[in-house]
Design a protein around this motif. Structure first.
Motif, PDB file in Angstrom:
ATOM      1  N   ILE A   1       0.745  -1.235   0.170  1.00  0.00           N
ATOM      2  CA  ILE A   1      -0.052  -0.201  -0.127  1.00  0.00           C
ATOM      3  C   ILE A   1       0.681   1.314   0.086  1.00  0.00           C
TER       4      ILE A   1
ATOM      5  N   THR B   1      -8.929   5.711   4.449  1.00  0.00           N
ATOM      6  CA  THR B   1      -8.923   4.472   3.434  1.00  0.00           C
ATOM      7  C   THR B   1     -10.104   4.422   2.392  1.00  0.00           C
TER       8      THR B   1
ATOM      9  N   TYR C   1     -12.263   2.500  -0.687  1.00  0.00           N
ATOM     10  CA  TYR C   1     -12.659   1.245  -1.344  1.00  0.00           C
ATOM     11  C   TYR C   1     -13.626   1.567  -2.675  1.00  0.00           C
TER      12      TYR C   1
ATOM     13  N   HIS D   1     -11.900  -7.392   1.264  1.00  0.00           N
ATOM     14  CA  HIS D   1     -12.248  -5.990   1.061  1.00  0.00           C
ATOM     15  C   HIS D   1     -10.672  -4.966   0.727  1.00  0.00           C
ATOM     16  N   TYR D   2      -9.867  -5.718   1.336  1.00  0.00           N
ATOM     17  CA  TYR D   2      -8.733  -4.938   0.976  1.00  0.00           C
ATOM     18  C   TYR D   2      -8.056  -4.975  -0.372  1.00  0.00           C
TER      19      TYR D   2
ATOM     20  N   LYS E   1      -9.484  -1.840  -2.329  1.00  0.00           N
ATOM     21  CA  LYS E   1      -8.979  -0.516  -2.023  1.00  0.00           C
ATOM     22  C   LYS E   1      -8.750   0.272  -3.445  1.00  0.00           C
TER      23      LYS E   1
ATOM     24  N   PRO F   1      -2.464   0.140  -3.956  1.00  0.00           N
ATOM     25  CA  PRO F   1      -3.450   0.443  -3.182  1.00  0.00           C
ATOM     26  C   PRO F   1      -2.796   1.594  -2.454  1.00  0.00           C
TER      27      PRO F   1
ATOM     28  N   ASP G   1      -3.381   4.895   0.708  1.00  0.00           N
ATOM     29  CA  ASP G   1      -4.227   5.204   1.983  1.00  0.00           C
ATOM     30  C   ASP G   1      -3.600   6.660   2.077  1.00  0.00           C
TER      31      ASP G   1
END
Length: 424
Positions: A18, A150, A152, A363-364, A367, A376, A378
């Motif tokens: 990430i 974060t 999604y 669900h990760y 992202k 991904p 953040d």
């Protein structure tokens, strides 16, 4: 690769990839969303945001029901007692829950009061997520640790309205104990496919639609593999009591695969083998699950689904109904959800080889990604800038009294505003 296997594969490595971007102001935040986060097509995806007051929560960003009390691993996770907790709360406050029409609405109310559920709060408003990344659970700016936002991006297939069949089924997992497994869902799907093949295939007419018949059997083989064996454990064999049954299931799978792969297919043999397979599954279900009591959980789940009479359904439970993570469009029936542009992610089983106790982490992989990297992303809010951002958001109308418009919350805000030092 199967989606559920893919979700479970190297998830720790995925999280470690990430990208993080730090911001110091609201304008920084908006610029990151514009310049660094990949764009989506809203026709095919839904973007939602989640604010975390501590960036260390990123790796455990799943519903509270899967967590240990006080995040202490010496305690059992709440999910082990989910069904008991559900009924315990409702029995103590029946009047408060009397307005709930179905199990999902029960879960929403429980979430509203901070009770552990299989729901995860999200918002479609990025500024609301940014606010929650700056404050703790009491609404005060959290200067102890950096926060995070974060993001999604959910596919259309994972988006449901609050009254959909899938949401009805998934919500009712909260009412059954941990002995329920995805075995039943795969069993139901196998029997459904076999029944449809039986109804549509007449062995006395030579299977004139043989290509269509084989096209229908291929997903049956796929589901059989999911049910029978995964990379991590042999799902079906662990339920077989006698050695002869283990030999029989090996034999059935081998014979069916050979019949399908043979260029000179004997459709009558395939047809008869399907009937034999169906009978064997019925035998397993009656022999083991009736004796173990876990079949009761399958029946209990279906009874609970039918209890949601307003949204009752006639179909059985299938894998796509209970495995994975789903975005739920809620009823906009309270000011808090409206002002927060709130919605929920509803969590089911983590995979076909998982128990009810395993937190889903698929669900990760939903992202949002950083432009030009496909990794991904953040957004990190350094602790020393939380107060500045909090004050800027207040100027934009994003503050505690707006996001929590109930009288007790607004009373707290007014009380804080009148916390004035005496003049020296």
């Amino acid at each position: 690769m199967d989606h559920n296997k893919e979700c479970d594969l190297n998830i720790s490595n995925y999280i470690s990839e990430i990208n993080t971007t730090e911001i110091r102001s609201v304008s920084d935040f908006l610029n990151v969303l514009k310049d660094e986060v990949v764009d989506i097509n809203p026709k095919y995806k839904k973007r939602v945001f989640r604010g975390l007051s501590k960036k260390s929560y990123i790796n455990i960003d799943y519903p509270s029901i899967y967590r240990n009390p006080e995040n202490d691993s010496t305690f059992e996770p709440f999910v082990k007692y989910e069904h008991e907790m559900f009924y315990d709360l409702v029995s103590r406050f029946p009047e408060q829950f009397s307005s709930c029409n179905n199990t999902f609405e029960h879960l929403v109310m429980m979430q509203h009061y901070g009770f552990p559920t299989r729901l995860l709060d999200v918002t479609t408003n990025p500024l609301v997520a940014l606010y929650f990344a700056c404050v703790n659970g009491q609404g005060y700016v959290d200067n102890d640790e950096d926060g995070a936002v974060t993001i999604y991006d959910l596919f259309e297939i994972n988006i449901h309205n609050y009254e959909s069949n899938t949401i009805t089924i998934l919500s009712n997992l909260a009412k059954i104990n941990q002995s329920y497994t995805p075995f039943y869902a795969y069993y139901n799907l196998l029997v459904k496919i076999i029944d449809s093949l039986q109804n549509g295939a007449n062995p006395y007419r030579g299977f004139l639609l043989s290509n269509i018949f084989i096209a229908c059997i291929k997903p049956l083989i796929t589901q059989f593999d999911l049910l029978y064996k995964t990379e991590k454990e042999d799902i079906l064999r662990k339920f077989l009591t006698y050695e002869r049954d283990k030999i029989k299931i090996d034999q059935l799978k081998t014979e069916l695969c050979l019949l399908i792969e043979n260029e000179k297919r004997d459709y009558k043999l395939i047809y008869n083998k399907l009937l034999e397979l169906k009978d064997f599954f019925q035998y397993i279900k009656e022999l083991h699950f009736n004796r173990s009591g876990s079949l009761d959980q399958e029946l209990t789940l279906y009874d609970h689904i039918l209890e949601d009479k307003k949204y009752s359904i006639s179909k059985l439970v299938y894998p796509e109904d209970i495995i994975g993570v789903f975005y739920v469009r809620p009823k906009l029936n309270n000011p808090r959800i409206i002002n927060q542009n709130g919605a929920f992610l509803l969590f089911g089983f983590a995979g076909q080889d998982k128990t009810k106790l395993d937190p889903p982490r698929c669900h990760y992989r939903l992202k949002a990604t950083k432009k030009y990297t496909n990794h991904p992303i953040d957004i990190i809010i350094p602790k020393q800038y939380k107060q500045v951002i909090h004050d800027e958001l207040k100027q934009l109308g994003i503050h505690q009294a707006f996001l929590f418009p109930e009288i007790d919350k607004v009373a707290q805000v007014i009380t804080k505003e009148y916390k004035i030092k005496k003049c020296q």
